[in-house]
Design an enzyme around this catalytic site. Structure first.
Site, PDB file in Angstrom:
ATOM      1  N   ASP A   1       0.670  -1.013   0.581  1.00  0.00           N
ATOM      2  CA  ASP A   1       0.411   0.249   0.025  1.00  0.00           C
ATOM      3  C   ASP A   1       0.600   1.270  -0.584  1.00  0.00           C
ATOM      4  OD1 ASP A   1      -2.062   1.519   0.200  1.00  0.00           O
ATOM      5  OD2 ASP A   1      -1.645   1.665   1.934  1.00  0.00           O
ATOM      6  N   SER A   2       0.440   2.264   0.058  1.00  0.00           N
ATOM      7  CA  SER A   2       1.379   4.132  -0.312  1.00  0.00           C
ATOM      8  C   SER A   2       1.432   4.204   1.217  1.00  0.00           C
ATOM      9  CB  SER A   2       0.002   4.443  -1.144  1.00  0.00           C
ATOM     10  OG  SER A   2      -0.405   4.917  -0.514  1.00  0.00           O
TER      11      SER A   2
ATOM     12  N   GLY B   1      -1.894   9.058  -4.660  1.00  0.00           N
ATOM     13  CA  GLY B   1      -3.722   9.462  -5.439  1.00  0.00           C
ATOM     14  C   GLY B   1      -2.950  10.258  -6.453  1.00  0.00           C
TER      15      GLY B   1
ATOM     16  N   CYS C   1      -4.191  -1.885  -2.060  1.00  0.00           N
ATOM     17  CA  CYS C   1      -4.323   0.156  -2.647  1.00  0.00           C
ATOM     18  C   CYS C   1      -4.936   0.501  -4.022  1.00  0.00           C
ATOM     19  CB  CYS C   1      -2.590   0.688  -2.883  1.00  0.00           C
ATOM     20  SG  CYS C   1      -2.221   1.961  -3.512  1.00  0.00           S
ATOM     21  N   ASN C   2      -6.137   0.850  -4.560  1.00  0.00           N
ATOM     22  CA  ASN C   2      -6.433   1.319  -5.437  1.00  0.00           C
ATOM     23  C   ASN C   2      -6.186   1.951  -6.408  1.00  0.00           C
ATOM     24  OD1 ASN C   2      -9.912   0.519  -4.499  1.00  0.00           O
ATOM     25  ND2 ASN C   2      -8.602   0.557  -2.808  1.00  0.00           N
TER      26      ASN C   2
ATOM     27  N   GLU D   1      -2.945   9.716   7.105  1.00  0.00           N
ATOM     28  CA  GLU D   1      -2.073   9.497   7.303  1.00  0.00           C
ATOM     29  C   GLU D   1      -1.575  10.387   8.742  1.00  0.00           C
ATOM     30  OE1 GLU D   1       0.363   7.308   5.674  1.00  0.00           O
ATOM     31  OE2 GLU D   1      -0.954   6.060   4.674  1.00  0.00           O
TER      32      GLU D   1
ATOM     33  N   CYS E   1     -10.806   3.753  -1.666  1.00  0.00           N
ATOM     34  CA  CYS E   1      -9.474   3.238  -0.855  1.00  0.00           C
ATOM     35  C   CYS E   1      -9.492   3.145  -0.125  1.00  0.00           C
ATOM     36  CB  CYS E   1      -9.174   5.249  -1.182  1.00  0.00           C
ATOM     37  SG  CYS E   1      -7.179   5.674  -0.966  1.00  0.00           S
ATOM     38  N   THR E   2      -7.952   2.171   0.370  1.00  0.00           N
ATOM     39  CA  THR E   2      -8.118   1.176   1.369  1.00  0.00           C
ATOM     40  C   THR E   2      -8.188   2.662   2.351  1.00  0.00           C
ATOM     41  OG1 THR E   2      -5.516   1.079   0.989  1.00  0.00           O
ATOM     42  CG2 THR E   2      -7.661  -0.755   0.397  1.00  0.00           C
ATOM     43  N   HIS E   3      -8.251   3.691   2.161  1.00  0.00           N
ATOM     44  CA  HIS E   3      -7.522   3.895   3.748  1.00  0.00           C
ATOM     45  C   HIS E   3      -9.167   5.585   4.379  1.00  0.00           C
ATOM     46  CE1 HIS E   3      -3.520   4.961   1.813  1.00  0.00           C
ATOM     47  NE2 HIS E   3      -3.225   5.711   3.490  1.00  0.00           N
TER      48      HIS E   3
ATOM     49  N   ARG F   1      18.981   9.407 -24.766  1.00  0.00           N
ATOM     50  CA  ARG F   1      18.528   8.302 -25.013  1.00  0.00           C
ATOM     51  C   ARG F   1      19.358   7.739 -26.505  1.00  0.00           C
ATOM     52  NH1 ARG F   1      13.179  11.232 -24.954  1.00  0.00           N
ATOM     53  NH2 ARG F   1      12.158   9.203 -24.731  1.00  0.00           N
TER      54      ARG F   1
ATOM     55  N   GLY G   1      25.228   5.361 -27.135  1.00  0.00           N
ATOM     56  CA  GLY G   1      27.352   5.561 -26.665  1.00  0.00           C
ATOM     57  C   GLY G   1      27.113   5.432 -25.170  1.00  0.00           C
TER      58      GLY G   1
ATOM     59  N   SER H   1      26.364  17.123 -23.042  1.00  0.00           N
ATOM     60  CA  SER H   1      28.364  16.926 -23.129  1.00  0.00           C
ATOM     61  C   SER H   1      28.201  17.136 -24.833  1.00  0.00           C
ATOM     62  CB  SER H   1      29.092  15.627 -22.969  1.00  0.00           C
ATOM     63  OG  SER H   1      27.732  14.402 -23.232  1.00  0.00           O
TER      64      SER H   1
ATOM     65  N   PHE I   1      31.672   6.530 -29.761  1.00  0.00           N
ATOM     66  CA  PHE I   1      30.377   7.033 -30.396  1.00  0.00           C
ATOM     67  C   PHE I   1      30.757   8.434 -30.699  1.00  0.00           C
ATOM     68  CE2 PHE I   1      28.534   9.733 -27.289  1.00  0.00           C
ATOM     69  CZ  PHE I   1      29.132  10.151 -26.196  1.00  0.00           C
TER      70      PHE I   1
ATOM     71  N   ARG J   1      34.130  12.009 -19.329  1.00  0.00           N
ATOM     72  CA  ARG J   1      32.101  11.672 -18.026  1.00  0.00           C
ATOM     73  C   ARG J   1      32.601  10.644 -17.235  1.00  0.00           C
ATOM     74  NH1 ARG J   1      30.401  10.064 -23.170  1.00  0.00           N
ATOM     75  NH2 ARG J   1      29.255  11.988 -23.356  1.00  0.00           N
TER      76      ARG J   1
HETATM   77  O1  LIG Z   1      31.960  10.818 -25.544  1.00  0.00           O
HETATM   78  C1  LIG Z   1      32.129  11.436 -26.261  1.00  0.00           C
HETATM   79  N1  LIG Z   1      32.388  10.806 -27.491  1.00  0.00           N
HETATM   80  C2  LIG Z   1      32.327  11.082 -28.575  1.00  0.00           C
HETATM   81  N2  LIG Z   1      31.757  12.421 -29.291  1.00  0.00           N
HETATM   82  C3  LIG Z   1      30.255  12.596 -27.725  1.00  0.00           C
HETATM   83  C4  LIG Z   1      31.145  12.292 -26.140  1.00  0.00           C
HETATM   84  N3  LIG Z   1      30.617  12.300 -25.115  1.00  0.00           N
HETATM   85  C5  LIG Z   1      29.546  14.130 -26.300  1.00  0.00           C
HETATM   86  N4  LIG Z   1      29.741  13.441 -27.451  1.00  0.00           N
HETATM   87  C6  LIG Z   1      29.246  14.212 -28.567  1.00  0.00           C
HETATM   88  C7  LIG Z   1      28.115  13.814 -29.517  1.00  0.00           C
HETATM   89  C8  LIG Z   1      27.168  14.390 -29.269  1.00  0.00           C
HETATM   90  O2  LIG Z   1      27.231  14.534 -30.808  1.00  0.00           O
HETATM   91  C9  LIG Z   1      26.740  15.308 -28.234  1.00  0.00           C
HETATM   92  C10 LIG Z   1      25.850  15.073 -27.029  1.00  0.00           C
HETATM   93  O3  LIG Z   1      24.702  15.648 -27.549  1.00  0.00           O
HETATM   94  P1  LIG Z   1      24.275  15.747 -26.690  1.00  0.00           P
HETATM   95  O4  LIG Z   1      22.758  16.785 -26.426  1.00  0.00           O
HETATM   96  O5  LIG Z   1      24.596  15.945 -24.883  1.00  0.00           O
HETATM   97  O6  LIG Z   1      23.294  14.369 -26.039  1.00  0.00           O
HETATM   98  P2  LIG Z   1      22.812  13.315 -27.689  1.00  0.00           P
HETATM   99  O7  LIG Z   1      21.539  14.318 -27.647  1.00  0.00           O
HETATM  100  O8  LIG Z   1      23.376  12.034 -27.995  1.00  0.00           O
HETATM  101  O9  LIG Z   1      21.611  12.403 -26.200  1.00  0.00           O
HETATM  102  P3  LIG Z   1      21.067  13.310 -25.204  1.00  0.00           P
HETATM  103  O10 LIG Z   1      20.687  14.251 -25.417  1.00  0.00           O
HETATM  104  O11 LIG Z   1      19.535  12.024 -24.978  1.00  0.00           O
HETATM  105  O12 LIG Z   1      21.193  12.641 -24.023  1.00  0.00           O
HETATM  106  O13 LIG Z   1      28.144  15.430 -28.255  1.00  0.00           O
END
Ligand SMILES: O=c1nc[nH]c2c1ncn2[C@H]1C[C@H](O)[C@@H](COP(=O)(O)OP(=O)(O)OP(=O)(O)O)O1
Ligand SMILES: [Mg+2]
Length: 470
Positions: free
Chosen positions: A10-11, A43, A73-74, A152, A183-185, A275, A278, A337, A421, A450
């Protein structure tokens, strides 16, 4: 026969109304209970958050070797039951079906009311189940977001509680002959609710109806516990054990159970707001050393893309981490980065990802950069550059933790190497003639922007995580 415990989640303390019924109806069953008091109420949270928190509790119960899980918990039932049930091979019971079935049996004028949390009402689960089983029954729903905080905080007997219940239930009074306490509360506010609705209205306690279904399932799967001398129930809360104990003594009888504080292990899983595969690979190895597992946004396809509208790495890293933290309610790490080339005044910098256009490939970005440098920077001394990373750890309602690091090098004349990458194939590390793409994953992590930033983050993260609990 099976003497393993039944797990209840439950919550917070609301599930104790289900416990009371289990103790009464099923005296041979041992209980393990987890109440996520620290993060209650559920909730008003988003579905992603509720699902994540529910999984934390489910995993905790599984670690206690339970034979069945009851969602007491509903809100968790409405949002996460189907997903959990599909993933587990032990029976998983929720509170909604039982309460709905009972209401259909009891209503005479075929007008049933449901009061519940906002998330349960939004899910429309009660309406769907009732109308699927009996299409002639009319369902009137009402969210009562103020009720759980009252329970609570142990304020059910106060004048304030009386006023809140009266005011909230106004739209429901006189409209139904049966009211589901969805709700169980809410059974803990039963007297006040009954008084407002009138003595003729039948109140359905979704929790105690559920225990009947639990009984049926125990029989069906031959999972009943044996009669034994002493059964030790275990009650855990993510919040304050003392406060939980007071509530338990009050609702179950003094000294019936003993409450203990626990942490849910999800705190060892971090969500990285990226997303980029690398980056994710690198973080996975780096965080593993510190005992953390990680997930990224590809594990949450429904989350939105965050627009990187900032002019600095920090602004963008904050945008990613803080927005995703606000939506998911979890600790989130953002990484922004890029590659800064001196002769280009620091470009592509924060625009590294979008250097060659709105959605370029790594090869297109590299080609564009080599082209930019071809006429202006012929000698190695003119091709100096550094990678930069800013990391932000964010949690809703708290000041974020920010760290950053650089990695010096030069831009090569042609791409070399297959690892890494992004711009790695043209980044000559330090003074050397090897590119980052020619390093092993381990070599890169030891030296890179990094890797350095993560070392700094880890020096401060435990203290920062601790501060979130205050
Ligand atoms: O270790 C690295 N080695 C090579 N290239 C790198 C590195 N670290 C950053 N980069 C380059 C890749 C990309 O062109 C940009 C990051 O851009 P950034 O917006 O931070 O990342 P992203 O758009 O690829 O992914 P997200 O925003 O979903 O985290 O810099
Ligand atoms: Mg990006």
């Amino acid at each position: 026969m099976d003497n393993r415990p039944i797990g209840l989640l439950d919550s917070g303390v609301g599930g104790l109304t289900v416990v009371r019924e289990i103790l009464r109806q099923l005296p041979n069953e041992e209980i393990v209970y987890i109440g996520d008091t620290q993060r209650a109420p559920y909730g008003s949270r988003s579905n992603e958050q509720i699902t994540a928190f529910t999984w934390d509790m489910v995993n905790f119960l599984l670690s206690k070797n339970v034979k069945m899980i009851v969602f007491a918990c509903n809100t968790a039932t409405a949002v996460a039951l189907d997903e959990v049930r599909a993933a587990l091979d032990i029976p998983v019971v929720g509170v909604i079906l039982s309460g709905a079935s009972s209401a259909i049996q009891k209503t005479v004028n075929k007008k049933v009311g449901v009061i519940a949390t906002q998330a349960t009402i939004n899910s429309e689960q009660y309406r769907k189940v009732i109308q699927f089983k009996s299409s002639s029954v009319e369902v009137l729903s009402l969210a009562c977001p103020d009720f759980v905080p009252l329970v609570e905080s142990n304020q059910v007997d106060t004048e304030a509680a009386k006023n809140i219940v009266a005011e909230t239930l106004k739209p429901m009074v006189g409209k139904v002959d049966t009211l589901i306490l969805g709700c169980t509360h809410y059974p803990l506010l039963r007297k006040l609710i009954q008084k407002e609705m009138g003595q003729d209205v039948q109140l359905i306690d979704s929790g105690s109806e559920t225990v009947r279904d639990v009984t049926v399932l125990l029989n069906y799967f031959a999972l009943n516990g044996e009669e034994r001398d002493s059964i030790r129930h275990c009650f855990y809360t993510t919040g304050d054990a003392g406060a939980f104990q007071v509530m338990a003594d009050r609702w179950l009888g003094a000294g019936k159970i003993r409450a203990e504080h626990t942490e849910l292990s999800s705190e060892r899983t971090l969500l990285i707001a990226t997303r980029n595969d690398g980056k994710t690979q690198e973080f996975k190895r780096l965080f593993e050393e510190f005992g953390y597992k990680i997930k990224n946004l590809k594990d949450y396809p429904e989350l939105p893309d965050i627009k990187e509208t900032g002019m600095t790495f920090e602004e963008n890293a904050r945008l990613k981490a803080e927005q995703i933290a606000a939506i998911t309610g979890q600790v989130v790490i953002g990484d922004d980065s890029g590659l800064c080339v001196d002769v280009l005044g620091g470009l592509p910098g924060v625009w590294s990802h979008r250097f060659a256009g709105p959605k370029p490939t790594d090869e297109e970005n590299i080609a564009k950069l080599l082209h930019e440098l071809a006429s202006t920077a012929i000698t190695p001394e003119r091709r100096t550059a550094h990678f930069h990373t800013t990391l932000v750890a964010a949690y809703p309602g708290h000041e974020s933790l920010v760290v950053e690091a650089d990695w010096q090098g030069r831009i090569g004349l042609t791409p070399q190497g297959k690892n890494g990458f992004g711009y790695d194939p043209i980044f000559l590390v330090g003074e050397s003639d090897r590119t980052a793409a020619q390093l092993s994953a381990e070599e890169k992590n030891t030296a890179s922007h990094r890797g350095q930033a993560l070392q700094k983050l880890m020096a401060e993260l435990p203290k920062w995580l601790e501060s979130l609990k205050k």
